[in-house]
Enzyme design. Structure first.
Site, PDB file in Angstrom:
ATOM      1  N   ASN A 112     -36.570 -60.382 -21.175  1.00  0.00           N
ATOM      2  CA  ASN A 112     -36.645 -58.986 -20.703  1.00  0.00           C
ATOM      3  C   ASN A 112     -37.857 -58.614 -19.855  1.00  0.00           C
ATOM      4  O   ASN A 112     -38.306 -57.472 -19.882  1.00  0.00           O
ATOM      5  CB  ASN A 112     -36.539 -58.021 -21.903  1.00  0.00           C
ATOM      6  CG  ASN A 112     -35.197 -58.139 -22.602  1.00  0.00           C
ATOM      7  OD1 ASN A 112     -34.284 -58.770 -22.073  1.00  0.00           O
ATOM      8  ND2 ASN A 112     -35.074 -57.563 -23.781  1.00  0.00           N
TER       9      ASN A 112
ATOM     10  N   TYR B 275     -41.051 -59.464 -19.968  1.00  0.00           N
ATOM     11  CA  TYR B 275     -42.393 -59.361 -20.564  1.00  0.00           C
ATOM     12  C   TYR B 275     -43.205 -60.622 -20.286  1.00  0.00           C
ATOM     13  O   TYR B 275     -42.773 -61.507 -19.539  1.00  0.00           O
ATOM     14  CB  TYR B 275     -42.272 -59.037 -22.061  1.00  0.00           C
ATOM     15  CG  TYR B 275     -41.619 -57.681 -22.263  1.00  0.00           C
ATOM     16  CD1 TYR B 275     -42.265 -56.511 -21.837  1.00  0.00           C
ATOM     17  CD2 TYR B 275     -40.353 -57.562 -22.819  1.00  0.00           C
ATOM     18  CE1 TYR B 275     -41.665 -55.263 -21.976  1.00  0.00           C
ATOM     19  CE2 TYR B 275     -39.744 -56.308 -22.964  1.00  0.00           C
ATOM     20  CZ  TYR B 275     -40.414 -55.168 -22.534  1.00  0.00           C
ATOM     21  OH  TYR B 275     -39.821 -53.938 -22.662  1.00  0.00           O
TER      22      TYR B 275
ATOM     23  N   HIS C 278     -40.730 -63.588 -28.317  1.00  0.00           N
ATOM     24  CA  HIS C 278     -40.042 -62.775 -27.304  1.00  0.00           C
ATOM     25  C   HIS C 278     -40.303 -63.398 -25.931  1.00  0.00           C
ATOM     26  O   HIS C 278     -41.349 -63.193 -25.333  1.00  0.00           O
ATOM     27  CB  HIS C 278     -40.561 -61.338 -27.363  1.00  0.00           C
ATOM     28  CG  HIS C 278     -39.717 -60.350 -26.620  1.00  0.00           C
ATOM     29  ND1 HIS C 278     -38.758 -60.710 -25.683  1.00  0.00           N
ATOM     30  CD2 HIS C 278     -39.672 -58.989 -26.682  1.00  0.00           C
ATOM     31  CE1 HIS C 278     -38.185 -59.613 -25.204  1.00  0.00           C
ATOM     32  NE2 HIS C 278     -38.723 -58.565 -25.799  1.00  0.00           N
TER      33      HIS C 278
ATOM     34  N   ASN D  29     -36.997 -54.733 -16.495  1.00  0.00           N
ATOM     35  CA  ASN D  29     -38.435 -54.694 -16.195  1.00  0.00           C
ATOM     36  C   ASN D  29     -38.804 -55.526 -14.974  1.00  0.00           C
ATOM     37  O   ASN D  29     -39.775 -56.271 -14.966  1.00  0.00           O
ATOM     38  CB  ASN D  29     -39.245 -55.137 -17.417  1.00  0.00           C
ATOM     39  CG  ASN D  29     -39.128 -54.152 -18.557  1.00  0.00           C
ATOM     40  OD1 ASN D  29     -39.267 -52.948 -18.342  1.00  0.00           O
ATOM     41  ND2 ASN D  29     -38.837 -54.634 -19.753  1.00  0.00           N
TER      42      ASN D  29
ATOM     43  N   THR E 111     -36.976 -51.880 -29.995  1.00  0.00           N
ATOM     44  CA  THR E 111     -38.185 -51.054 -29.917  1.00  0.00           C
ATOM     45  C   THR E 111     -37.818 -49.595 -30.079  1.00  0.00           C
ATOM     46  O   THR E 111     -36.934 -49.100 -29.392  1.00  0.00           O
ATOM     47  CB  THR E 111     -38.859 -51.308 -28.549  1.00  0.00           C
ATOM     48  OG1 THR E 111     -39.423 -52.614 -28.595  1.00  0.00           O
ATOM     49  CG2 THR E 111     -39.944 -50.282 -28.246  1.00  0.00           C
TER      50      THR E 111
HETATM   51  C1  FNR Z   1     -33.730 -53.186 -26.827  1.00  0.00           C
HETATM   52  N1  FNR Z   1     -33.779 -54.568 -26.649  1.00  0.00           N
HETATM   53  C2  FNR Z   1     -34.893 -55.266 -27.068  1.00  0.00           C
HETATM   54  N2  FNR Z   1     -34.930 -56.627 -26.939  1.00  0.00           N
HETATM   55  C3  FNR Z   1     -35.964 -57.334 -27.434  1.00  0.00           C
HETATM   56  O1  FNR Z   1     -35.948 -58.565 -27.334  1.00  0.00           O
HETATM   57  N3  FNR Z   1     -37.019 -56.706 -28.058  1.00  0.00           N
HETATM   58  C4  FNR Z   1     -37.074 -55.355 -28.197  1.00  0.00           C
HETATM   59  O2  FNR Z   1     -38.038 -54.833 -28.791  1.00  0.00           O
HETATM   60  C5  FNR Z   1     -35.996 -54.595 -27.660  1.00  0.00           C
HETATM   61  N4  FNR Z   1     -35.984 -53.233 -27.722  1.00  0.00           N
HETATM   62  C6  FNR Z   1     -34.863 -52.519 -27.376  1.00  0.00           C
HETATM   63  C7  FNR Z   1     -34.810 -51.135 -27.600  1.00  0.00           C
HETATM   64  C8  FNR Z   1     -33.663 -50.425 -27.323  1.00  0.00           C
HETATM   65  C9  FNR Z   1     -33.627 -48.946 -27.620  1.00  0.00           C
HETATM   66  C10 FNR Z   1     -32.524 -51.091 -26.773  1.00  0.00           C
HETATM   67  C11 FNR Z   1     -31.245 -50.339 -26.499  1.00  0.00           C
HETATM   68  C12 FNR Z   1     -32.574 -52.437 -26.522  1.00  0.00           C
HETATM   69  C13 FNR Z   1     -32.560 -55.288 -26.230  1.00  0.00           C
HETATM   70  C14 FNR Z   1     -31.625 -55.474 -27.414  1.00  0.00           C
HETATM   71  O3  FNR Z   1     -32.189 -56.355 -28.379  1.00  0.00           O
HETATM   72  C15 FNR Z   1     -30.248 -56.073 -27.004  1.00  0.00           C
HETATM   73  O4  FNR Z   1     -30.419 -57.333 -26.407  1.00  0.00           O
HETATM   74  C16 FNR Z   1     -29.511 -55.153 -26.040  1.00  0.00           C
HETATM   75  O5  FNR Z   1     -29.468 -53.836 -26.529  1.00  0.00           O
HETATM   76  C17 FNR Z   1     -28.073 -55.613 -25.781  1.00  0.00           C
HETATM   77  O6  FNR Z   1     -27.349 -55.671 -26.990  1.00  0.00           O
HETATM   78  P1  FNR Z   1     -26.299 -54.502 -27.392  1.00  0.00           P
HETATM   79  O7  FNR Z   1     -27.053 -53.224 -27.500  1.00  0.00           O
HETATM   80  O8  FNR Z   1     -25.296 -54.456 -26.269  1.00  0.00           O
HETATM   81  O9  FNR Z   1     -25.691 -54.976 -28.669  1.00  0.00           O
END
Ligand code: FNR
Length: 369
Positions: free
Chosen positions: A181, A183, A178, A238, A26
């Site tokens: 997290n 939601y 999704h 969350n 996001t």
């Molecule tokens: C996320 N993550 C996330 N997950 C998801 O399922 N939908 C989303 O829209 C988002 N948005 C999002 C925005 C930002 C800025 C971050 C940093 C993370 C979680 C992301 O997909 C991922 O699971 C985590 O960032 C962990 O992986 P990395 O960053 O360690 O490779």
């Protein structure tokens, strides 16, 4: 050295030439009003597309009431479908594959971003701890949501299916539900946010019911071979979290596996903050290892992976592909950099959410990538 990460993979109907997946991220940069993908968004995805590489889009709200933060793109209006079509065309032009993440935030919202400034909806009228984003990007405590009535659930499920059809109309190669997290779908799964007394609350079977019904409806709308689902069994993002996730998620994954979906996308326990905080728990099991025996189709793992740990996870068969979040924000050509094992750009957390090109489309690629 032969690489497992850079070997081909078929995920349902999706044909990939490598296993470096862009995680859903996001970024809160859609056009407001309307929450429509923009030219800048097209450029961001174009930069991150690679031949035969899979991108999971940022969460896209399935309806107006599915929105939680300002400037997140939706997939429920004609203008949004048009906006997304430019994104999918740009990714396809580079030979990339892209699925859309279907998102409903439930209680992780604020009345200022809801239609008619109504209260957000959730399984039960229990406020999440923490702060919401208002329409003006301010942070205020979460409100107590309105509990969804039993009779509203069939329409909610159909809204997921319609959003999935909209994604296909926009040119996506598939969708990811999704379910992670904190939601809406995870709010139904977990007893801390679900105190319902109907068929959607109480037992593990009942709390899993909505997720399974959504997965059935979405996969019948667009095909199981174009449907994936993301779960975070150990997540605490969350205000979510269960003391003992195994029984709940073993049941859920068992039920989902009957649907023959394209893939299961799991966030690792060590990344329980889902990228929202710098957590990297040590001495915890891999979600992919725990749940792999329950899942026959493709498995994508995410959470604090780097070139080396990703290679190991695939080599050891814990996962078929690895999704990268923050590293993909900062490295538009991440697959090339991981393959060559060259230096990575560092990410700037201050520009993750909202804003313009800075921290979005201005991270440099390698000169010859
Ligand atoms: C996320 N993550 C996330 N997950 C998801 O399922 N939908 C989303 O829209 C988002 N948005 C999002 C925005 C930002 C800025 C971050 C940093 C993370 C979680 C992301 O997909 C991922 O699971 C985590 O960032 C962990 O992986 P990395 O960053 O360690 O490779």
């Amino acid at each position: 050295m032969t690489s497992n990460l850079f070997s081909p993979l078929k995920i349902g109907a999706l044909e990939l030439t490598h296993r470096v997946v862009m995680a859903p991220l996001t970024r809160m940069r859609a056009h407001v009003p309307g929450n429509i993908p923009t030219k800048l968004n097209v450029e961001y995805y174009r930069q991150r597309a690679s031949a035969g590489g899979l991108i999971v889009s940022e969460g896209a709200q399935i309806s107006e009431s599915g929105q939680g933060m300002p400037a997140t793109p939706g997939i429920h209006s004609a203008a949004q479908i048009e906006g997304w079509r430019a994104v999918t065309e740009a990714v396809h032009d580079k030979g990339g594959v892209i699925v859309l993440q279907l998102w409903h935030v439930g209680r992780i919202s604020h009345s200022s971003v809801q239609p008619n400034n109504a209260l957000p909806v959730a399984p039960s009228a229990i406020a999440a701890a923490g702060n919401a984003f208002t329409a003006n990007f301010e942070r205020v405590p979460f409100e107590t949501p309105r509990a969804l009535e039993r009779k509203e659930i069939p329409l909610l499920i159909e809204t997921y299916a319609q959003a999935a059809r909209n994604a296909m109309a926009a040119g996506f190669d598939g969708v990811e539900i999704h379910g992670a997290n904190g939601y809406l779908l995870e709010q139904f799964l977990q007893s801390r946010s679900n105190k319902r007394y109907d068929g959607y609350g109480g037992s593990i079977e009942n709390r899993s019911r909505l997720v399974v019904e959504v997965a059935k409806a979405v996969s019948s709308a667009v095909g199981p071979d174009r449907t994936g689902i993301r779960l975070s069994p150990f997540g605490v993002a969350n205000d979510s979290g269960v003391d003992d996730p195994f029984p709940l998620y073993a049941h859920l994954i068992g039920e989902l596996s009957k649907l023959d979906l394209a893939y299961l996308h799991l966030i690792e326990p060590r990344a329980s903050g889902a990228g929202q905080a710098e957590v990297d728990h040590k001495n915890v099991p891999f979600a992919s290892e725990l749940f792999r025996p329950l899942w026959g189709n493709a498995l994508i793992a995410a959470g604090n992976y780097n070139a080396e740990t990703a290679e190991t996870a695939v080599a050891e068969g814990r996962a078929d592909a690895i999704a990268f979040g923050r590293l993909f924000i900062a490295n538009p050509d991440l697959p090339t950099r991981l393959r060559r094992r060259v230096d990575l750009n560092a990410y700037n957390r201050a520009t993750f959410y909202g804003g313009g090109a800075e921290g979005y489309t201005d991270y440099p690629a390698l000169a010859d990538a």
